[in-house]
Design an enzyme around this catalytic site. Sequence first.
Site, PDB file in Angstrom:
ATOM      1  N   ASP A   4       6.989   2.309   5.878  1.00  9.75           N
ATOM      2  CA  ASP A   4       6.459   1.241   6.720  1.00  9.75           C
ATOM      3  C   ASP A   4       7.530   0.770   7.694  1.00  9.75           C
ATOM      4  O   ASP A   4       8.702   0.678   7.333  1.00  9.75           O
ATOM      5  CB  ASP A   4       6.061   0.042   5.852  1.00  9.75           C
ATOM      6  N   LYS A  51       3.342  -1.726  10.526  1.00 15.86           N
ATOM      7  CA  LYS A  51       2.948  -2.943   9.821  1.00 15.86           C
ATOM      8  C   LYS A  51       2.625  -4.047  10.830  1.00 15.86           C
ATOM      9  O   LYS A  51       3.355  -5.031  10.983  1.00 15.86           O
ATOM     10  CB  LYS A  51       4.063  -3.384   8.878  1.00 15.86           C
ATOM     11  N   HIS A 103       4.840   7.315  -1.973  1.00 11.21           N
ATOM     12  CA  HIS A 103       4.576   5.972  -1.456  1.00 11.21           C
ATOM     13  C   HIS A 103       5.846   5.129  -1.417  1.00 11.21           C
ATOM     14  O   HIS A 103       6.407   4.792  -2.465  1.00 11.21           O
ATOM     15  CB  HIS A 103       3.532   5.320  -2.363  1.00 11.21           C
ATOM     16  N   ARG A 104       6.340   4.867  -0.217  1.00  7.91           N
ATOM     17  CA  ARG A 104       7.614   4.148  -0.031  1.00  7.91           C
ATOM     18  C   ARG A 104       8.753   4.897  -0.732  1.00  7.91           C
ATOM     19  O   ARG A 104       9.678   4.295  -1.262  1.00  7.91           O
ATOM     20  CB  ARG A 104       7.523   2.700  -0.533  1.00  7.91           C
ATOM     21  N   GLU A 113       3.645   4.053   8.585  1.00  2.00           N
ATOM     22  CA  GLU A 113       2.676   2.977   8.769  1.00  2.00           C
ATOM     23  C   GLU A 113       3.274   1.892   9.653  1.00  2.00           C
ATOM     24  O   GLU A 113       4.336   1.345   9.355  1.00  2.00           O
ATOM     25  CB  GLU A 113       2.263   2.366   7.429  1.00  2.00           C
ATOM     26  N   GLU A 134       5.798   8.558   2.661  1.00  2.00           N
ATOM     27  CA  GLU A 134       5.100   7.461   3.330  1.00  2.00           C
ATOM     28  C   GLU A 134       6.019   6.262   3.370  1.00  2.00           C
ATOM     29  O   GLU A 134       6.699   5.957   2.386  1.00  2.00           O
ATOM     30  CB  GLU A 134       3.814   7.111   2.574  1.00  2.00           C
ATOM     31  N   ASP A 154       3.233   6.422  -6.161  1.00  2.00           N
ATOM     32  CA  ASP A 154       4.576   5.943  -6.480  1.00  2.00           C
ATOM     33  C   ASP A 154       5.338   6.939  -7.353  1.00  2.00           C
ATOM     34  O   ASP A 154       6.546   6.791  -7.544  1.00  2.00           O
ATOM     35  CB  ASP A 154       4.495   4.615  -7.248  1.00  2.00           C
ATOM     36  N   HIS A 213       8.371  -2.786   3.403  1.00  2.00           N
ATOM     37  CA  HIS A 213       6.928  -2.975   3.280  1.00  2.00           C
ATOM     38  C   HIS A 213       6.490  -4.365   3.723  1.00  2.00           C
ATOM     39  O   HIS A 213       5.597  -4.512   4.557  1.00  2.00           O
ATOM     40  CB  HIS A 213       6.458  -2.741   1.843  1.00  2.00           C
TER      41      HIS A 213
END
Length: 244
Positions: A37, A114, A8-9, A112, A35, A229, A50
Amino acid sequence: MLTKIIAHRGSKGIRPENTLPAFEKAIEEGADGIETDVHMSKDGHLIIMHDETVDRTTNGQGRIMDQTLMQLKTLDAGSYFGYAYLGTQIPTLNEVIQLLIAKKFKGIFNLELKTDKIQYPGIEEKVLAYMNQQELPFKVIYSSFHPQSLVKMYSLNPDIEYASLFKVQTKFARRLYRKRLIRDWHPDIRWVRAHRFFLPHVQLRPWTVNSDDDMRYCFKRRFDGIITDYPGRAVIIRKSIQGG
């Protein structure tokens, strides 16, 4: 099939989120996926961050859409996490993609859009145009909380995998799945826990799965993936439950 571990990020728990060091660490830790954004700058560059503003994770202020790439590149996106990351820059989509290619990453790249709070004009076309120019050794999945972005992306390229993001509201996710515009749901892990007896027969990749208990829950049920994370810790826990 092993449940895929998607960072995640990047390895957000131990590196400054959505930076090249975070993505590099996730690969080192054995993550099956990355992943991140994407937003768009004032001068039309695709920016990895993000939040819609730079306030939380940099030494700057203001919305991404109000700043040029040159302005964004002057900001420090790492020192908030620790002195070791002083001077870390906000990356562009191109910089992230080129890092993954250089590292010979062959997993999942979940991008993703945004667009749930700010609808950047033309971002869907710009993302697809850029990605279509690359020879990618990894699988790409596009996701968004904003259903219109997913509909638009599908109309531009129906052959790519799309996923609907949501916290509690499933109306749009169900509608897009029925129309076969998406293949996957990316729900909040709290929604998954609350609906554990009524989960739909779709590919689930919950977020953000950080506790050992939530990781074990997902691995025992062999969900398609988890978004976490802490990919390094998830790899260890998965092996204890699923082997591999």
